[in-house]
Design a protein around this motif. Structure first.
Motif: not given
Length: 58
Positions: A15, A18-19, A22-26, A28-29, A44, A58
C-alpha cells in the motif's frame, strides 16, 4: 500466526508503494503501529524512487 503477521506487513509495504507511485504524501500514512508504519514508509520510498526514475507513468 507468523504468516498472518508477515502478510499484514507485506500489505502495508504494498500500500505504501502504491501511494509513492501515485504521488501521495508520506504524511498520509494510515498506520499507527510502528512495524506497519515502517513497512508502509519503506514501500512509499521505493515507489517515489521508481516514479522519479521514470519507471512508472502516471
Amino acid at each position: 500466526m507468523k504468516r498472518q503477521k508477515r502478510d499484514r506487513l507485506d500489505r502495508a509495504f504494498s500500500k505504501g508503494f502504491q501511494a509513492g507511485v501515485g504521488g501521495r504524501s508520506k504524511e498520509l500514512c494510515p498506520y499507527a503501529n510502528l512495524d506497519s508504519r515502517s513497512q508502509w514508509l519503506g514501500g512509499w520510498r521505493e515507489g517515489v524512487d521508481g516514479r522519479l526514475n521514470g519507471l512508472f507513468n502516471k
